[in-house]
Enzyme design. Structure first.
Site, PDB file in Angstrom:
ATOM      1  N   PRO A  54       3.286 -29.130   7.646  1.00 28.79           N
ATOM      2  CA  PRO A  54       1.887 -28.988   8.087  1.00 28.79           C
ATOM      3  C   PRO A  54       1.097 -28.025   7.193  1.00 28.79           C
ATOM      4  CG  PRO A  54       3.410 -28.013   9.693  1.00 28.79           C
ATOM      5  CD  PRO A  54       4.239 -28.668   8.650  1.00 28.79           C
ATOM      6  N   GLU A  92      12.141 -24.858  12.311  1.00 31.42           N
ATOM      7  CA  GLU A  92      10.935 -24.128  11.888  1.00 31.42           C
ATOM      8  C   GLU A  92      10.521 -24.505  10.467  1.00 31.42           C
ATOM      9  OE1 GLU A  92       9.028 -22.284  13.793  1.00 31.42           O
ATOM     10  OE2 GLU A  92      10.415 -22.649  15.449  1.00 31.42           O
ATOM     11  N   ARG A  97       2.264 -50.134   0.487  1.00 30.52           N
ATOM     12  CA  ARG A  97       1.341 -51.277   0.603  1.00 30.52           C
ATOM     13  C   ARG A  97       0.365 -51.353  -0.571  1.00 30.52           C
ATOM     14  NH1 ARG A  97      -3.199 -50.539   3.130  1.00 30.52           N
ATOM     15  NH2 ARG A  97      -3.278 -52.522   4.234  1.00 30.52           N
ATOM     16  N   ASP A 105      -9.759 -52.441   2.370  1.00 26.08           N
ATOM     17  CA  ASP A 105      -9.387 -51.586   3.489  1.00 26.08           C
ATOM     18  C   ASP A 105     -10.249 -50.330   3.535  1.00 26.08           C
ATOM     19  OD1 ASP A 105      -7.333 -53.097   4.503  1.00 26.08           O
ATOM     20  OD2 ASP A 105      -5.821 -52.179   3.222  1.00 26.08           O
TER      21      ASP A 105
HETATM   22  N1  SAH Z   1       7.023 -23.805  11.553  1.00 22.77           N
HETATM   23  C1  SAH Z   1       6.367 -24.858  10.830  1.00 22.77           C
HETATM   24  C2  SAH Z   1       6.376 -26.185  11.575  1.00 22.77           C
HETATM   25  C3  SAH Z   1       7.719 -26.818  11.613  1.00 22.77           C
HETATM   26  S1  SAH Z   1       7.657 -28.396  12.317  1.00 22.77           S
HETATM   27  C4  SAH Z   1       4.924 -24.483  10.622  1.00 22.77           C
HETATM   28  O1  SAH Z   1       4.306 -23.910  11.529  1.00 22.77           O
HETATM   29  O2  SAH Z   1       4.368 -24.767   9.559  1.00 22.77           O
HETATM   30  C5  SAH Z   1       9.151 -29.111  11.711  1.00 22.77           C
HETATM   31  C6  SAH Z   1       9.014 -30.029  10.528  1.00 22.77           C
HETATM   32  O3  SAH Z   1       8.222 -31.149  10.888  1.00 22.77           O
HETATM   33  C7  SAH Z   1       8.346 -29.442   9.300  1.00 22.77           C
HETATM   34  O4  SAH Z   1       9.251 -28.752   8.494  1.00 22.77           O
HETATM   35  C8  SAH Z   1       7.802 -30.687   8.608  1.00 22.77           C
HETATM   36  O5  SAH Z   1       8.790 -31.294   7.784  1.00 22.77           O
HETATM   37  C9  SAH Z   1       7.518 -31.628   9.757  1.00 22.77           C
HETATM   38  N2  SAH Z   1       6.088 -31.651  10.109  1.00 22.77           N
HETATM   39  C10 SAH Z   1       5.521 -31.199  11.243  1.00 22.77           C
HETATM   40  N3  SAH Z   1       4.196 -31.397  11.257  1.00 22.77           N
HETATM   41  C11 SAH Z   1       3.900 -32.012  10.095  1.00 22.77           C
HETATM   42  C12 SAH Z   1       2.679 -32.475   9.502  1.00 22.77           C
HETATM   43  N4  SAH Z   1       1.496 -32.347  10.108  1.00 22.77           N
HETATM   44  N5  SAH Z   1       2.742 -33.057   8.290  1.00 22.77           N
HETATM   45  C13 SAH Z   1       3.926 -33.182   7.646  1.00 22.77           C
HETATM   46  N6  SAH Z   1       5.091 -32.756   8.141  1.00 22.77           N
HETATM   47  C14 SAH Z   1       5.100 -32.172   9.348  1.00 22.77           C
END
Ligand code: SAH
Length: 246
Positions: free
Chosen positions: A89, A116, A154, A169
């Protein structure tokens, strides 16, 4: 186009690729995708992929060694990826432009986080870039990796059949798509717009362009600033603004 996905849940990836155009692209060999089970790169009896965080606090952290080993194996057996992506994220937001960029590469590896997230050192050790699919937190990187693979695949020639062009698209030209209708011509008291039944190709084309512009203006006006509009589209946009079309 080659993809490698590293995950502790290979079956989640397999399930996501079981049906649809991307799955056919894999079956036909246009897409070469391999899923790697992270636990195969562990050395202990329990096949441990996570550990407690230094500094304390809640949750677990993905250990660096299995992830780095997995990327090393991909390099050795599949060739060096053009991009190694860590789903996170905290990454740059994945957009259609990013999908187009990745589709222009030959080989992309994706590492799926859990818990995490990963030990921070993994990023520099494997030369990864972080990509986020949006401003929300999921429990793992498997769905984000599937989203990236789907959006990129795609765009690879031969995945989406001819006649189902991806060029019109949403986002491909910086605009939202125009509305689509199929038979019957009247349903639930609602009629398909006359122009679409008229057989006037030039008018249909103009109507679609105008609808795409009107939608984009109403729903995502910020996209218009970036869109590469041709002369006809600029004229149509002026028309829409004057009419107060929504
Ligand atoms: N502690 C981290 C969140 C971990 S969530 C933080 O606050 O940044 C667990 C995993 O889910 C992450 O390591 C990632 O690989 C995936 N993930 C969660 N949300 C995501 C998003 N919006 N985009 C991409 N990967 C995501």
């Amino acid at each position: 186009m080659k993809f490698d996905i590293v995950t502790i849940f290979p079956r989640t990836i397999d399930a996501g690729l079981a049906e649809g155009v991307v799955s056919r692209g894999i079956a036909s060999g246009v897409i070469d995708l391999q899923v790697h089970d992270l636990r195969e790169f562990t050395v202990d009896r329990h096949r441990t992929v996570d550990d407690v965080p230094y500094g304390g606090g809640p949750g677990m952290v993905m250990k660096p060694e299995p992830l780095v080993k997995a990327v090393e194996k991909i390099r050795a057996t599949r060739g060096a990826p053009d991009a190694v992506i860590v789903t996170s994220p905290q990454g740059r937001t994945f957009t259609q432009r990013e999908a187009e960029r990745l589709a222009g590469l030959g080989h992309v590896a994706l590492l799926c986080g859990r818990y995490e997230g990963m030990d921070e050192r993994v990023l520099s050790l494997v030369g990864a870039e972080e990509l986020s699919i949006g401003d929300y937190v999921l429990s793992g990187g498997e769905l984000p990796a599937l989203i990236v693979v789907d959006a990129v695949s795609r765009l690879v020639p031969g995945v989406v059949g001819v006649g189902q062009s991806v060029e019109e698209d949403s986002f491909s030209r910086g605009l939202l798509d125009y509305p689509h209708y199929t038979r019957p011509s009247e349903f639930g008291g609602l009629k398909v717009p006359d122009v679409l039944l008229s057989g006037h190709h030039a008018e249909v084309r103009r109507w679609r362009k105008k609808e795409a512009l009107a939608r984009t203006l109403a729903r995502r006006p910020e996209l218009l600033a970036e869109a590469a509009l041709d002369e006809e589209e600029r004229a149509l946009l002026d028309e829409i603004r004057k009419q107060g079309h929504s």
